[in-house]
Design an enzyme around this catalytic site. Structure first.
Site, PDB file in Angstrom:
ATOM      1  CB  THR A 116      56.949  34.210  55.186  1.00 10.07           C
ATOM      2  OG1 THR A 116      56.102  34.537  54.090  1.00 10.07           O
ATOM      3  CG2 THR A 116      56.409  34.827  56.457  1.00 10.07           C
ATOM      4  CG  HIS A 174      63.564  44.591  59.290  1.00 10.61           C
ATOM      5  ND1 HIS A 174      64.691  44.197  59.984  1.00 10.61           N
ATOM      6  CD2 HIS A 174      63.639  43.990  58.070  1.00 10.61           C
ATOM      7  CE1 HIS A 174      65.415  43.396  59.206  1.00 10.61           C
ATOM      8  NE2 HIS A 174      64.800  43.257  58.050  1.00 10.61           N
ATOM      9  CE  LYS A 178      61.963  40.786  59.592  1.00  5.93           C
ATOM     10  NZ  LYS A 178      61.323  39.621  58.943  1.00  5.93           N
TER      11      LYS A 178
END
Length: 292
Positions: A116, A174, A178
């Site tokens: 992450t 993205h 996201k």
């Protein structure tokens, strides 16, 4: 090898299920002979459990949300009791969970792979190092992109200021889910800054694309809108006569998932050998020839 670890093969506690990356990594683990733990941490408002299926194998995973943090810490303890030293946590959760989760892993001294991005990286490194917890912490798990990053890191060390006077633009796209700016783009900006480009603010100057209309305009195929990572770094000389453009465009998530399994296996080896160094990056994994 890993067979020597207490109960045989490595077991991954896939924190971040039922998210897309959690499923992708879970499937890659099963495909490559690792087991999945029967509990995992998840985000707010998630279901009570989910299933991960790969080929003939299905694993049911009980999900524990952050509504009661003590229950999450308890879940880690339960999985450690069940799987012993074979347990490795993989974290693909949310930027807001990065630091609280790292605190929990460090408290339990449970080895982890942090995929992450976001959160306070310095704080995360300090908590992990101080607790002597084994970990691989990296913003990108794709072998070729890791090599690309390592190359620019070396270039910046060997030829500092080589791009002095150049102006840089960075665009990253993205999937709309996201939440934060690309960790890979941020890492690359640091290398380009060391190469001497005109001042580029890692927090504010990266252009993020998150809407489907803009993404299609950027060239992203429609079938990759829900899972992609496209990056373009453009460097232009002060007088505008020379331009360099570097791109890495990934559709889907499978390349990252495979890299995560490499990181888990690498960590398993480090624990087994009693390595003094405990916190690693994907560049370490790559350098030691452990990326398949």
């Amino acid at each position: 090898t890993f067979a020597a670890m207490s109960s045989g093969k490595l077991v991954v506690m896939m924190n971040g299920l039922p998210g897309a990356m959690g499923h992708e990594v879970g499937q890659a683990c099963l495909r490559r002979g690792l087991d999945l733990a029967t509990m995992a941490l998840t985000g707010p408002g998630s279901p009570k459990d989910c299933e991960v299926t790969e080929g003939e194998k299905t694993v049911k995973v009980e999900l524990v949300g952050p509504e009661q943090p003590e229950k999450q810490q308890e879940a880690i303890g339960k999985m450690q009791a069940k799987y012993g030293k074979s347990l490795v946590i993989v974290d693909f959760t949310h930027p807001t969970a990065v630091n609280p989760n790292t605190e929990m892993y460090a408290k339990a001294k449970c080895p982890f792979v942090m995929g992450t991005t976001g959160g306070d990286k310095d704080k995360m490194m300090k908590v992990t190092t101080d607790s002597e917890t084994y970990a691989v912490i990296a913003p990108n798990m794709c072998k070729q992109i890791v090599a690309f990053q390592a190359t620019f890191d070396r270039m910046a060390k060997d030829f500092p200021g080589a791009f002095g006077g150049y102006k840089m633009d960075v665009v990253e796209s993205h999937q709309s889910t996201k939440a934060d700016t690309s960790g890979t783009a941020k890492a690359m900006v640091q290398h380009f800054n060391a190469l001497g480009v005109d001042h580029f603010d890692v927090e504010n100057d990266i252009k993020m694309i998150r809407t489907p209309e803009e993404q299609v305009g950027f060239g992203v195929p429609e079938d990759a809108l829900k899972g992609h990572a496209w990056h373009t770094y453009s460097l232009t000389s002060g007088d505008g006569t020379v331009k360099f453009e570097f791109k890495h465009n990934v559709c889907g998530r499978s390349t990252y998932a495979e890299g995560v399994v490499d990181a888990v296996q690498f960590l398993g080896q480090k624990i087994l050998s009693g390595s003094r160094k405990r916190v690693f990056s994907m560049i370490d994994v790559l350098t030691e020839g452990e990326m398949k």
